[in-house]
Scaffold this motif. Structure first.
Motif, PDB file in Angstrom:
ATOM      1  N   TRP A  46      43.826  30.136  47.682  1.00  0.00           N
ATOM      2  CA  TRP A  46      43.420  31.089  48.710  1.00  0.00           C
ATOM      3  C   TRP A  46      42.990  32.418  48.089  1.00  0.00           C
ATOM      4  N   SER A  47      43.785  32.895  47.134  1.00  0.00           N
ATOM      5  CA  SER A  47      43.445  34.182  46.521  1.00  0.00           C
ATOM      6  C   SER A  47      42.153  34.086  45.710  1.00  0.00           C
ATOM      7  N   ALA A  48      41.871  32.915  45.131  1.00  0.00           N
ATOM      8  CA  ALA A  48      40.633  32.754  44.371  1.00  0.00           C
ATOM      9  C   ALA A  48      39.415  32.899  45.283  1.00  0.00           C
ATOM     10  N   VAL A  49      39.499  32.352  46.484  1.00  0.00           N
ATOM     11  CA  VAL A  49      38.374  32.405  47.421  1.00  0.00           C
ATOM     12  C   VAL A  49      38.285  33.756  48.118  1.00  0.00           C
ATOM     13  N   ALA A  50      39.447  34.270  48.565  1.00  0.00           N
ATOM     14  CA  ALA A  50      39.446  35.450  49.442  1.00  0.00           C
ATOM     15  C   ALA A  50      39.761  36.751  48.718  1.00  0.00           C
ATOM     16  N   GLY A  51      40.202  36.685  47.467  1.00  0.00           N
ATOM     17  CA  GLY A  51      40.546  37.899  46.725  1.00  0.00           C
ATOM     18  C   GLY A  51      42.016  38.252  46.806  1.00  0.00           C
ATOM     19  N   ALA A  52      42.741  37.685  47.766  1.00  0.00           N
ATOM     20  CA  ALA A  52      44.176  37.917  47.919  1.00  0.00           C
ATOM     21  C   ALA A  52      44.736  36.805  48.806  1.00  0.00           C
ATOM     22  N   VAL A  80      40.507  28.651  32.095  1.00  0.00           N
ATOM     23  CA  VAL A  80      40.170  28.386  33.497  1.00  0.00           C
ATOM     24  C   VAL A  80      40.635  29.539  34.380  1.00  0.00           C
ATOM     25  N   LEU A  81      41.849  30.030  34.127  1.00  0.00           N
ATOM     26  CA  LEU A  81      42.422  31.088  34.954  1.00  0.00           C
ATOM     27  C   LEU A  81      41.594  32.369  34.890  1.00  0.00           C
ATOM     28  N   THR A  82      41.036  32.665  33.732  1.00  0.00           N
ATOM     29  CA  THR A  82      40.270  33.908  33.578  1.00  0.00           C
ATOM     30  C   THR A  82      38.919  33.875  34.298  1.00  0.00           C
ATOM     31  N   GLN A  83      38.570  32.737  34.854  1.00  0.00           N
ATOM     32  CA  GLN A  83      37.347  32.670  35.664  1.00  0.00           C
ATOM     33  C   GLN A  83      37.582  33.229  37.074  1.00  0.00           C
ATOM     34  N   LEU A  84      38.853  33.517  37.404  1.00  0.00           N
ATOM     35  CA  LEU A  84      39.206  33.996  38.733  1.00  0.00           C
ATOM     36  C   LEU A  84      39.322  35.506  38.743  1.00  0.00           C
ATOM     37  N   ASN A  85      39.564  36.073  39.932  1.00  0.00           N
ATOM     38  CA  ASN A  85      39.743  37.519  40.042  1.00  0.00           C
ATOM     39  C   ASN A  85      41.108  37.937  39.472  1.00  0.00           C
ATOM     40  N   TRP A  86      41.276  39.248  39.263  1.00  0.00           N
ATOM     41  CA  TRP A  86      42.494  39.730  38.601  1.00  0.00           C
ATOM     42  C   TRP A  86      43.745  39.435  39.408  1.00  0.00           C
ATOM     43  N   TYR A  87      43.664  39.530  40.716  1.00  0.00           N
ATOM     44  CA  TYR A  87      44.806  39.195  41.569  1.00  0.00           C
ATOM     45  C   TYR A  87      45.254  37.750  41.279  1.00  0.00           C
ATOM     46  N   SER A  88      44.289  36.844  41.211  1.00  0.00           N
ATOM     47  CA  SER A  88      44.594  35.432  40.982  1.00  0.00           C
ATOM     48  C   SER A  88      45.079  35.179  39.555  1.00  0.00           C
ATOM     49  N   ILE A  89      44.560  35.942  38.601  1.00  0.00           N
ATOM     50  CA  ILE A  89      45.005  35.774  37.213  1.00  0.00           C
ATOM     51  C   ILE A  89      46.498  36.087  37.097  1.00  0.00           C
ATOM     52  N   PHE A  90      46.921  37.193  37.676  1.00  0.00           N
ATOM     53  CA  PHE A  90      48.342  37.552  37.608  1.00  0.00           C
ATOM     54  C   PHE A  90      49.199  36.578  38.426  1.00  0.00           C
TER      55      PHE A  90
END
Length: 367
Positions: free
Chosen positions: A218-224, A170-180
């Protein structure tokens, strides 16, 4: 037969006939003595005990899978909801801030819903591995699968691997910022069970872990993460956790003293109601501050007001010395998280309605 033993003279036959002609033939009946009445206690003890009736839908599944499902507490959805709601707050508020199309919050709320279900189960597995010896000594937890011996620690660890794998998927469906950012929360999940052995504030550590979604959504939607809004939102969630998990801890405080487990329930003691009232006010205040900083409208604050009313009702009515009543109070706290989400969602829906209406007006004016 009887008439063959009678005299053969006509007068004798007439006399015999007159005596029996009105008597119908009846079957022979044997009187059976009534059995002596049993006392209530004798009756109860003589009746074999029936198997325990299934109490949850898990009991209707094959016996081999039941211990693993009970290990994840999947039959008690309140834990998943308490983990899920902070995610919905931040996803919806970030979508509002960016005026994102509806597909954005729908996509991420679905992903985070699956993630909350999976990771709550993984957290329960980690917790029970830590506490399998302590759980034996606590009335409420002694029937958990590891404590009762339904599965071994090795089997639980083997089961934990696919749980974490599903969470990672599930986590890998998000951007790299959100993954970390999401991966960094695993340390809190791992150390939380140990905290109850060394501090009276394990509920605070649980709050840090359980409300990570307020940042991650928030980071998933906005990138950070937009910290000016997400930070007070996260703080409000942590304070909310201190309220509901302190109520939860009151269920086991007698056993906790005996086995050496620490909690805010023991720390606050007779002061619990006043302390939790303060935490509730601070929690809703932080959420409201996040709403102000995110330029929310009236629907958001209506939701926050309903959350405040729900927490006030729970803190006022809960009997902290009654295990069942404390359990109900814990579950009722979940509605506060729901109302905060509904307030944010109402604001977002209203914003999208206004946006679509403005687009239609602009298109019509150009034609």
């Amino acid at each position: 037969m009887a008439f063959l033993r009678c005299h053969s003279s006509p007068s004798a036959l007439r006399a015999f006939s007159s005596r029996i002609r009105c008597d119908p033939i009846r079957p022979h009946r044997t009187r059976v003595p009534a059995a002596p009445a049993l006392s209530t206690s004798t009756q109860t003890s003589s009746i074999p005990q029936l198997p325990t009736v299934s109490t949850t839908w898990v009991d209707r599944l094959p016996a081999k899978v039941r211990p693993y499902l009970y290990l994840t507490r999947i039959d008690k959805p309140i834990g998943t909801l308490l983990l899920f709601y902070p995610c919905t707050w931040s996803i919806t508020m970030a979508s509002y801030a960016l005026n994102a199309p509806p597909s954005v919050p729908l996509t991420y709320i679905s992903l985070f819903g699956i993630g909350a279900l999976v990771m709550r189960g993984a957290g329960c597995t980690i917790n029970d591995l830590w506490d399998r010896n302590l759980d034996n000594a606590v009335e409420r937890t002694k029937t958990r699968p590891l404590a009762r011996g339904d599965i071994t620690p090795g089997q639980a660890i083997a089961f934990l691997a696919p749980q974490l794998g599903a969470g990672l998927a599930v986590l890998t469906q998000l951007n790299w910022y959100s993954i970390f950012l999401g991966a960094s929360s695993l340390s809190l999940v791992t150390v939380y069970p140990f905290m109850k052995r060394v501090t009276y504030w394990p509920q605070a550590v649980l709050g840090l872990a359980f409300n990570w979604g307020a940042l991650l959504g928030w980071s998933a939607v906005a990138g950070a993460v937009h910290w000016p809004v997400a930070a007070p939102l996260y703080a409000g969630g942590v304070l909310w956790t201190l309220v509901y998990d302190s109520i939860y801890a009151h269920q086991d405080k007698a056993d906790d003293v005996r086995v050496g487990i620490r909690s805010t329930a023991l720390l606050f003691g007779a002061r619990t109601r006043g302390v939790l009232a303060g935490f509730s006010a601070a929690s809703v205040g932080c959420v409201a501050l996040a709403g102000v900083l995110n330029a929310h409208g009236a629907p958001f604050f209506v939701g926050a007001g309903l959350a405040a009313a729900q927490l006030a009702r729970v803190v006022y009515r809960t009997d902290f010395n009654d295990r069942a009543n404390s359990g109900r109070g814990f579950v009722a706290c979940g509605w506060a998280g729901f109302w905060i989400w509904m307030g944010a969602l109402g604001d977002y829906v209203w914003l999208r309605y206004q946006t679509d209406r403005d687009v239609e007006s602009s298109t019509a004016s150009q034609q």
